[in-house]
Design a protein around this motif. Structure first.
Motif, PDB file in Angstrom:
ATOM      1  N   SER A 164     -15.093  -8.606  42.245  1.00 55.18           N
ATOM      2  CA  SER A 164     -14.350  -9.651  41.550  1.00 55.18           C
ATOM      3  C   SER A 164     -14.233  -9.334  40.068  1.00 55.18           C
ATOM      4  CB  SER A 164     -15.040 -10.995  41.742  1.00 55.18           C
ATOM      5  OG  SER A 164     -14.290 -12.040  41.132  1.00 55.18           O
ATOM      6  N   SER A 165     -13.235  -9.899  39.436  1.00 58.38           N
ATOM      7  CA  SER A 165     -13.014  -9.750  38.004  1.00 58.38           C
ATOM      8  C   SER A 165     -12.842 -11.132  37.384  1.00 58.38           C
ATOM      9  CB  SER A 165     -11.765  -8.905  37.731  1.00 58.38           C
ATOM     10  OG  SER A 165     -10.603  -9.567  38.229  1.00 58.38           O
ATOM     11  N   ALA A 184     -18.605 -12.135  33.879  1.00 61.09           N
ATOM     12  CA  ALA A 184     -17.577 -11.143  33.550  1.00 61.09           C
ATOM     13  C   ALA A 184     -17.281 -11.136  32.058  1.00 61.09           C
ATOM     14  CB  ALA A 184     -16.305 -11.422  34.348  1.00 61.09           C
ATOM     15  N   PHE A 238     -10.742  -5.870  35.078  1.00 63.60           N
ATOM     16  CA  PHE A 238     -11.567  -4.903  35.795  1.00 63.60           C
ATOM     17  C   PHE A 238     -12.595  -5.600  36.661  1.00 63.60           C
ATOM     18  CE2 PHE A 238     -10.761  -1.941  32.021  1.00 63.60           C
ATOM     19  CZ  PHE A 238      -9.629  -1.429  32.627  1.00 63.60           C
ATOM     20  N   PRO A 239     -12.843  -5.092  37.881  1.00 67.62           N
ATOM     21  CA  PRO A 239     -13.928  -5.631  38.709  1.00 67.62           C
ATOM     22  C   PRO A 239     -15.281  -5.419  38.034  1.00 67.62           C
ATOM     23  CG  PRO A 239     -12.437  -4.272  40.016  1.00 67.62           C
ATOM     24  CD  PRO A 239     -12.063  -4.062  38.586  1.00 67.62           C
ATOM     25  N   LEU A 240     -16.235  -6.256  38.383  1.00 65.99           N
ATOM     26  CA  LEU A 240     -17.570  -6.166  37.780  1.00 65.99           C
ATOM     27  C   LEU A 240     -18.199  -4.797  38.024  1.00 65.99           C
ATOM     28  CD1 LEU A 240     -19.118  -9.657  38.628  1.00 65.99           C
ATOM     29  CD2 LEU A 240     -18.359  -8.822  36.401  1.00 65.99           C
ATOM     30  N   MET A 243     -16.898  -2.427  35.518  1.00 65.01           N
ATOM     31  CA  MET A 243     -17.429  -2.724  34.187  1.00 65.01           C
ATOM     32  C   MET A 243     -18.871  -2.241  34.041  1.00 65.01           C
ATOM     33  SD  MET A 243     -15.824  -6.272  32.767  1.00 65.01           S
ATOM     34  CE  MET A 243     -16.156  -7.344  34.161  1.00 65.01           C
TER      35      MET A 243
END
Length: 341
Positions: A164-165, A184, A238-240, A243
């Motif tokens: 998820s983002s 996030a 960006f997805p976690l 990151m």
């Protein structure tokens, strides 16, 4: 499979291999196979492997930057030679002389970008792997079946899915996922701050005074404060998991850059002057060879002064076989058979 997917396929396979390998090791050490922390640590392990393999390339990049500084005066002469000449023949001649200078000195104007250019495909590959997990699609390599399901459903702290983002959490059909958005947002801020600090330590300590006085440097300094906002806003998409990769590699770069600036600073910079002061306190000095390499020379300590030795003391030392003040062992004077010395 699209064109980009075809190009990234080998890298995605390697990314999945490293992820699954680290996941297997961490699971064998007792961590929960389905936990988000296990997959986060696997991503950190991926970064450690990639950045360790890039160390020789990074050292080559530093050496190339030093060579570029060495050839800068010669490059300026070529530019001044053809200054104001806009005809095709003059441009071709300047290009030939410039390329010949690069070839003779072994410099590469694109050498400073190689580590970043190599990391970007890996970054996009990890993004693609997480995107596949988000849609429940098996990977191209080892990330298949149950592992793909675990990775796709893994959540940090049990509330923040790695796939998820911030943007996805905000637009969730079931309503905004506030917890995911907070995690996030914190990740984006830390990631952007680490990127800014890394660039700031280069600008503040590893840029020569002449370069700081140039108009080009002033433009670069403006970009230093603008680019963080670009990362700040783009990071929300960006997805976690991506990151975490980006944050880990930023921290690696920040520490690595600090060590390089401290031990191999660019000549004529504040970091170089600080290094000279540290070496001077240790009784050492340094010089730079033709290739731009720094050579540390340890100064010889002065020999201990010998106390003068009188005649009677020297005579006694000769009789006992001890060395004199010049380090030699005097011989005992010959004795006359008649008993006279």
């Amino acid at each position: 499979m699209d064109f980009l997917g075809t190009i990234l396929w080998p890298l995605k396979w390697v990314v999945e291999l490293l992820l699954v390998t680290w996941h297997t090791v961490l699971t064998a050490l007792g961590l929960d196979a389905a936990a988000g922390l296990t997959w986060v640590l696997s991503i950190v392990g991926l970064v450690l492997v990639v950045r360790t393999l890039l160390i020789p390339l990074f050292v080559k990049q530093i050496k190339n930057q030093r060579r570029m500084m060495t050839v800068a005066p010669q490059l300026k002469k070529i530019q001044d030679k053809y200054k104001g000449k806009r005809d095709q023949l003059s441009r071709e001649a300047m290009s030939r002389e410039t390329m010949a200078l690069y070839k003779d000195t072994g410099t590469n104007p694109l050498g400073s970008c190689l580590p970043l250019l190599i990391q970007m495909p890996i970054f996009f590959s990890l993004f693609s792997v997480l995107n596949n997990a988000q849609h429940g699609t098996d990977g191209v390599g080892l990330l298949r079946g149950d592992l793909a399901t675990q990775f796709g459903s893994a959540s940090l702290f049990g509330v923040a899915p790695l796939k998820s983002s911030f943007q996805a959490a905000m637009n969730d059909p079931a309503g905004p996922q506030v917890t995911v958005m907070i995690i996030a947002a914190i990740m984006v801020v830390i990631m952007t701050a680490s990127q800014f600090i890394t660039q700031l330590q280069i600008v503040s300590k590893n840029i020569s005074d002449e370069t700081k006085a140039s108009p080009m440097f002033k433009q670069q300094r403006i970009l230093l404060y603008i680019l963080p906002f670009v990362f700040l806003f783009s990071g929300f998409a960006f997805p976690l998991g991506v990151m975490f990769y980006w944050l880990t590699t930023n921290i690696w770069t920040m520490v690595q850059q600090f060590l390089i600036i401290r031990s191999m600073p660019m000549p004529g910079t504040a970091a170089a002057r600080e290094r000279e002061e540290r070496l001077a306190r240790k009784g050492k000095s340094e010089k730079t060879d033709d290739a731009g390499e720094t050579i540390v020379i340890e100064e010889k300590k002065p020999a201990q002064r010998q106390q003068p030795m009188g005649k009677n003391r020297a005579k006694k030392a000769a009789q006992q076989g001890r060395p004199t003040e010049d380090g030699s062992t005097p011989s005992t004077p010959p004795v006359d058979p008649s008993g006279k010395k």
